[in-house]
Scaffold this motif. Structure first.
Motif, PDB file in Angstrom:
ATOM      1  N   SER A   1       0.832  -1.213   0.000  1.00  0.00           N
ATOM      2  CA  SER A   1       0.000   0.000   0.000  1.00  0.00           C
ATOM      3  C   SER A   1       0.860   1.252   0.000  1.00  0.00           C
ATOM      4  CB  SER A   1      -0.906  -0.002   1.231  1.00  0.00           C
ATOM      5  OG  SER A   1      -0.137   0.070   2.417  1.00  0.00           O
ATOM      6  N   THR A   2       0.243   2.311  -0.463  1.00  0.00           N
ATOM      7  CA  THR A   2       0.868   3.645  -0.467  1.00  0.00           C
ATOM      8  C   THR A   2      -0.074   4.607   0.251  1.00  0.00           C
ATOM      9  OG1 THR A   2       1.992   3.205  -2.577  1.00  0.00           O
ATOM     10  CG2 THR A   2       1.788   5.517  -1.874  1.00  0.00           C
TER      11      THR A   2
ATOM     12  N   ASP B   1       5.567   4.757   0.483  1.00  0.00           N
ATOM     13  CA  ASP B   1       5.352   3.563  -0.329  1.00  0.00           C
ATOM     14  C   ASP B   1       5.927   2.383   0.436  1.00  0.00           C
ATOM     15  OD1 ASP B   1       5.116   1.568  -2.177  1.00  0.00           O
ATOM     16  OD2 ASP B   1       5.974   2.728  -3.841  1.00  0.00           O
ATOM     17  N   ARG B   2       5.040   1.488   0.900  1.00  0.00           N
ATOM     18  CA  ARG B   2       5.494   0.344   1.688  1.00  0.00           C
ATOM     19  C   ARG B   2       6.275  -0.663   0.842  1.00  0.00           C
ATOM     20  NH1 ARG B   2       3.474  -0.246   6.781  1.00  0.00           N
ATOM     21  NH2 ARG B   2       1.848   1.256   7.398  1.00  0.00           N
ATOM     22  N   ALA B   3       5.906  -0.793  -0.413  1.00  0.00           N
ATOM     23  CA  ALA B   3       6.616  -1.777  -1.253  1.00  0.00           C
ATOM     24  C   ALA B   3       8.067  -1.354  -1.468  1.00  0.00           C
ATOM     25  CB  ALA B   3       5.899  -1.938  -2.592  1.00  0.00           C
ATOM     26  N   ALA B   4       8.264  -0.074  -1.766  1.00  0.00           N
ATOM     27  CA  ALA B   4       9.627   0.424  -1.999  1.00  0.00           C
ATOM     28  C   ALA B   4      10.268   0.927  -0.721  1.00  0.00           C
ATOM     29  CB  ALA B   4       9.608   1.545  -3.038  1.00  0.00           C
ATOM     30  N   ARG B   5       9.460   1.036   0.323  1.00  0.00           N
ATOM     31  CA  ARG B   5       9.922   1.558   1.592  1.00  0.00           C
ATOM     32  C   ARG B   5      10.587   2.928   1.417  1.00  0.00           C
ATOM     33  NH1 ARG B   5      12.283  -3.582   5.135  1.00  0.00           N
ATOM     34  NH2 ARG B   5      10.340  -4.814   5.030  1.00  0.00           N
ATOM     35  N   GLU B   6       9.862   3.749   0.698  1.00  0.00           N
ATOM     36  CA  GLU B   6      10.325   5.092   0.444  1.00  0.00           C
ATOM     37  C   GLU B   6       9.265   6.115   0.907  1.00  0.00           C
ATOM     38  OE1 GLU B   6      13.118   4.374  -3.514  1.00  0.00           O
ATOM     39  OE2 GLU B   6      11.223   5.454  -3.661  1.00  0.00           O
ATOM     40  N   GLN B   7       9.746   7.238   1.418  1.00  0.00           N
ATOM     41  CA  GLN B   7       8.861   8.323   1.841  1.00  0.00           C
ATOM     42  C   GLN B   7       9.268   9.581   1.097  1.00  0.00           C
ATOM     43  OE1 GLN B   7       8.616   8.835   6.040  1.00  0.00           O
ATOM     44  NE2 GLN B   7       7.165  10.568   5.913  1.00  0.00           N
ATOM     45  N   VAL B   8       8.321  10.203   0.452  1.00  0.00           N
ATOM     46  CA  VAL B   8       8.583  11.409  -0.340  1.00  0.00           C
ATOM     47  C   VAL B   8       7.656  12.518   0.127  1.00  0.00           C
ATOM     48  CG1 VAL B   8       9.431  10.127  -2.334  1.00  0.00           C
ATOM     49  CG2 VAL B   8       6.998  10.673  -2.142  1.00  0.00           C
ATOM     50  N   SER B   9       8.104  13.733  -0.075  1.00  0.00           N
ATOM     51  CA  SER B   9       7.267  14.901   0.236  1.00  0.00           C
ATOM     52  C   SER B   9       6.365  15.233  -0.945  1.00  0.00           C
ATOM     53  CB  SER B   9       8.140  16.110   0.576  1.00  0.00           C
ATOM     54  OG  SER B   9       8.943  15.847   1.711  1.00  0.00           O
TER      55      SER B   9
END
Length: 423
Positions: free
Chosen positions: A92-93, A284-292
């Protein structure tokens, strides 16, 4: 000896009680009788301004306008949003965004301007209500005062007919007049008695109306104190018309023009769309990335540019100007009519005071003395009495017309005594 002393003490106590009782009775006889406190016009006006429920309700408009003015200055609240894409937990995102709408085109200032003018209109409306209440109190007070005088005049007329009846009965017993004249005198006395009852009923009704206007219970109005039944002489028409711009109603019409112009400015400001600024964070949980996340949004004024509301506001502004002109014309006409009616009624009052009432009173006295001496018939006495009674009633009618005209002037200009120095 002890019994002798007890007897002396008993007699002393009895004498003391009697002296106390005598002192109380003496002080009661010497004390002035309680008189019902009268109400003056100033007291009636003061009571009405403090207790009239309609005026109290009108004062609430000031608080309502203050609330509208406070609300007009508030900025829009920010919005917090939460979004999720793909409900599966592992892929999920989620996005959390905080958005704030920025009003462009001076909308907030225009709203404040409209609300501020609304406060002015509400304050002037309260002043107009105060002037109306003042006029109502003046009219009700003088109406009750005339009713009070009407009772006094009716009782004087009753005493006059009683005197005539005594004279007739004396002449009938002496064989100098016909019993028919005694019957006429009795009929006249019965009519005078009915007039007293009618006057007392009118007085009770007038007191009740005055109590309702001033917002007090009926028992508070027991007697009215006024040195004169006359409302006084009217001010000059020119003096009143020179102060026309200061009347509450015309000032209110001008304030409504300003409010309409401010409303037109607000509708014009609504043409410019607001800018919405958004900032947030996306994970983004799949990519484990957090963006502004940053965003800007604005409506495109392609079809709706608030044309209809602007046209309506413009016509309301024109309507307010037309109403202001109509108010000025009406106030000028009402002022001239009211002053003319006031002046005419006061001329009638002065004629009754100086000529008609004294002449009618002398006619009654002359006819009564002439009847006692056998020079006139009782029909002349009846005619003189009826003329005097009718003149008194017309005198009160003229006073009522003068008071109604003064109340109309007070309704338009407020307290003319202090505002214009006319008294």
């Amino acid at each position: 000896m002890p019994g002798y002393y007890r007897n002396i003490l008993y007699k002393i106590s009895v004498c003391a009680r009697r002296l106390c009782t005598l002192a109380v009775l003496t002080s009661a006889l010497q004390a002035p009788a309680a008189v019902a406190e009268g109400m003056s016009l100033a007291q009636a006006l003061s009571t009405a301004m403090a207790a009239n429920p309609e005026l109290a309700a009108a004062r609430q408009e000031i608080g309502i306008a203050q609330g509208a003015r406070r609300q007009a200055g508030r900025v829009p609240n920010p919005q917090l949003s939460y979004e999720m894409e793909d409900t599966r937990r592992s892929t999920s995102t989620t996005t959390v965004t905080l958005s704030q709408s920025l009003e462009l085109g001076g909308k907030r200032g225009a709203r404040i301007d409209v609300a501020s003018h609304g406060q002015s209109v509400a304050q002037l409306e309260l002043e107009r209500q105060v002037a109306n209440l003042r006029a109502e109190v003046i009219q009700a007070f003088y109406a009750a005062r005339r009713a009070q005088t009407g009772v006094e005049l009716a009782k004087q007329s009753q005493a006059l007919t009683q005197r005539g009846l005594r004279v007739v009965e004396g002449r009938v017993h002496a064989g100098k007049s016909s019993p028919v004249e005694a019957t006429r005198a009795q009929v006249q006395l019965a009519e005078a008695t009915l007039q007293v009852r009618r006057a007392e009923t009118e007085q009770a009704t007038a007191y009740q109306q005055l109590a309702q206007v001033i917002g007090s219970p009926l028992s508070a109005v027991e007697r009215l104190d006024s040195p004169d039944l006359s409302p006084g002489l009217p001010p000059a028409v020119e003096t009143l018309l020179a102060n026309l711009e200061h009347t509450t109603e015309l000032r209110q019409a001008v304030a409504q023009i300003d409010e309409s112009d401010a409303a037109l400015g607000l509708e014009k400001a609504q043409r410019i769309p607001d800018l919405t600024v958004s900032v947030g964070s996306q994970y983004d949980r799949a990519a484990r990335e957090q963006v502004s996340v940053v965003g800007l949004s604005m409506a495109l004024p392609l079809f709706d540019r608030n044309q209809g509301n602007i046209l309506s506001a413009a016509r309301r502004a024109d309507q307010a100007r037309d109403r202001r002109n109509a108010v000025e014309l009406r106030l000028r006409a009402e002022t001239q009519v009211a002053v003319q009616q006031w002046s005419t009624a006061m001329q009638e009052v002065q004629t009754y005071d100086k000529t008609i009432l004294p002449s009618a009173q002398r006619a009654v006295e002359t006819a009564t003395r002439g009847f006692e001496m056998g020079k006139f018939g009782f029909i002349e006495v009846l005619d003189a009495q009826r003329t005097l009674i009718a003149a008194r009633g017309q005198y009160l009618d003229s006073l009522a017309a003068a008071t109604a005209a003064r109340a109309q002037v007070e309704r338009l200009y407020g307290d003319i005594g202090s505002a214009l120095g006319a008294r």
